[in-house]
Design an enzyme around this catalytic site. Structure first.
Site, mmCIF file in Angstrom:
data_model
loop_
_atom_site.group_PDB
_atom_site.id
_atom_site.type_symbol
_atom_site.label_atom_id
_atom_site.label_comp_id
_atom_site.label_asym_id
_atom_site.label_seq_id
_atom_site.Cartn_x
_atom_site.Cartn_y
_atom_site.Cartn_z
ATOM 1 N N ASP A 62 116.953 109.456 -5.777
ATOM 2 C CA ASP A 62 116.936 110.748 -6.032
ATOM 3 C C ASP A 62 117.828 111.134 -7.215
ATOM 4 O O ASP A 62 118.859 111.064 -7.122
ATOM 5 C CB ASP A 62 117.335 111.566 -4.706
ATOM 6 C CG ASP A 62 117.536 113.091 -4.902
ATOM 7 O OD1 ASP A 62 116.439 113.707 -5.256
ATOM 8 O OD2 ASP A 62 118.568 113.830 -4.726
ATOM 9 N N GLU A 156 111.640 110.055 -8.499
ATOM 10 C CA GLU A 156 110.829 111.259 -8.603
ATOM 11 C C GLU A 156 110.037 111.342 -10.324
ATOM 12 O O GLU A 156 110.907 110.884 -11.055
ATOM 13 C CB GLU A 156 111.821 112.628 -8.659
ATOM 14 C CG GLU A 156 112.518 112.794 -7.163
ATOM 15 C CD GLU A 156 113.532 113.642 -7.416
ATOM 16 O OE1 GLU A 156 113.432 114.862 -6.630
ATOM 17 O OE2 GLU A 156 114.584 113.327 -7.826
ATOM 18 N N CYS A 209 112.192 116.642 6.856
ATOM 19 C CA CYS A 209 112.977 115.691 7.530
ATOM 20 C C CYS A 209 112.531 114.363 7.437
ATOM 21 O O CYS A 209 111.411 114.121 8.016
ATOM 22 C CB CYS A 209 113.188 116.239 8.909
ATOM 23 S SG CYS A 209 113.924 115.310 10.195
ATOM 24 N N CYS A 212 111.651 113.214 11.523
ATOM 25 C CA CYS A 212 110.466 113.450 12.301
ATOM 26 C C CYS A 212 109.414 114.156 11.105
ATOM 27 O O CYS A 212 108.287 114.593 11.849
ATOM 28 C CB CYS A 212 110.856 114.583 13.220
ATOM 29 S SG CYS A 212 111.299 116.261 12.619
ATOM 30 N N CYS A 230 117.785 119.466 11.131
ATOM 31 C CA CYS A 230 116.468 119.595 11.683
ATOM 32 C C CYS A 230 116.253 120.451 12.759
ATOM 33 O O CYS A 230 117.018 120.097 13.757
ATOM 34 C CB CYS A 230 115.796 118.316 11.486
ATOM 35 S SG CYS A 230 113.962 118.309 12.150
ATOM 36 N N CYS A 233 114.216 118.285 15.279
ATOM 37 C CA CYS A 233 114.833 116.787 16.178
ATOM 38 C C CYS A 233 116.176 116.870 16.134
ATOM 39 O O CYS A 233 116.913 115.736 16.553
ATOM 40 C CB CYS A 233 114.316 115.500 15.433
ATOM 41 S SG CYS A 233 114.920 115.373 13.784
ATOM 42 N N ASP A 240 120.662 115.251 -0.488
ATOM 43 C CA ASP A 240 120.237 114.137 -1.307
ATOM 44 C C ASP A 240 119.940 112.930 -0.714
ATOM 45 O O ASP A 240 118.909 112.071 -1.269
ATOM 46 C CB ASP A 240 121.539 114.006 -2.276
ATOM 47 C CG ASP A 240 121.501 115.011 -2.997
ATOM 48 O OD1 ASP A 240 120.874 116.005 -3.536
ATOM 49 O OD2 ASP A 240 122.758 115.569 -3.350
#
Length: 266
Positions: A62, A156, A209, A212, A230, A233, A240
């Site tokens: 990232d 990315e 997330c 999940c 989250c 979950c 990051d």
């Protein structure tokens, strides 16, 4: 070419410093001069690059501004910000250069005839050269380290040209040199038999997330929020690190699809 000279057509042998031993057949040489007055010879060499051994390790990357990269194994590499560190010195040298330009103009002299202006121009060029060299050295070492230690690298596919239109972030983004870093990863992966996978720029890596798969809205996760829980979950995420894990998972998914598709065609 000898150990300390390079032979150029119509010129003969010229003393030169070689950073490392030239391995391969030299095809051509290109001479260039930098704004700071240094001369370089770029050698085009035909050689065979041995692929690096597979080590069964994959990584997601990232890209950022505070941290240059955040990896899916929770490693963070700080952004060195070479331009910011030398900004004060650069501004001082540029201010002196402007004064020298004004003096030459007041005396009705051409800038090419003003020795003081030309000397100061070289000083400014040397600051820029130092920034460029430090940045290239950092990017080369980091990119090779990633290629050496991982088989699949997912990253990315950012629209850097569009991002630099933001005047508030343009200088910081340009200083980070994400495009150059990605280019280095790309050709080094090809050289050494590794795989670089680019993830679609619209993939919601930060808002998903990694545990999940729950997807937040843009309003639920504004840019200033760096960690979140989250709601599905209850897993706590570093923004990051979570993004880099999702980038890795998406990269591996794309590699699997491509591999299965190629096998089917075969």
């Amino acid at each position: 070419m000898t150990d300390d000279t390079v032979k150029l057509p119509k010129i003969g042998h010229i003393i030169a410093k070689f950073p490392s031993k030239v391995n391969g057949l030299i095809k051509s040489a290109t001479i260039s001069r930098t704004p700071s007055g240094k001369y370089y010879v770029s050698l085009l060499v035909e050689t065979v690059v041995e692929p690096l051994s597979k080590i069964r390790s994959n990584i997601g990357i990232d890209l950022g501004l505070t941290d240059f990269i955040v990896l899916s194994d929770s490693t963070k590499v700080a952004n060195p910000k070479f331009l910011s560190k030398l900004q004060h010195k650069l501004a001082r040298e540029q201010k002196i250069l402007a004064k020298r330009r004004a003096v030459a103009k007041a005396d009705q002299r051409k800038l090419s005839d003003s020795r003081n202006y030309q000397k100061q121009k070289i000083k400014v060029a040397k600051v820029y050269e130092r920034i460029t060299n430090c940045r290239k050295d950092f990017l080369h070492k980091l990119s090779f380290n990633l290629i050496k230690n991982h088989d699949v690298i997912a990253i990315e596919d950012l629209n850097v040209k569009g991002m630099v239109k933001n005047k508030k972030l343009a200088k910081a983004i340009s200083d980070s040199s994400w495009s150059t870093f990605t280019t280095m990863l790309n050709y080094k992966a090809e050289w050494y038999g590794k795989k670089l996978v680019k993830i679609d720029r619209w993939y919601p890596s930060s808002k998903t997330c990694s545990g999940c798969g729950h997807l937040l809205t843009k309003a639920e996760l504004p840019l200033q929020v760096r960690s979140w829980n989250c709601p599905s979950c209850q897993q706590k995420h570093d923004r990051d690190i979570n993004a880099s894990i999702n980038i890795l998972n998406e990269g591996l998914r794309l590699v699997t699809i491509k591999t299965v598709g190629a096998t089917g065609l075969a």
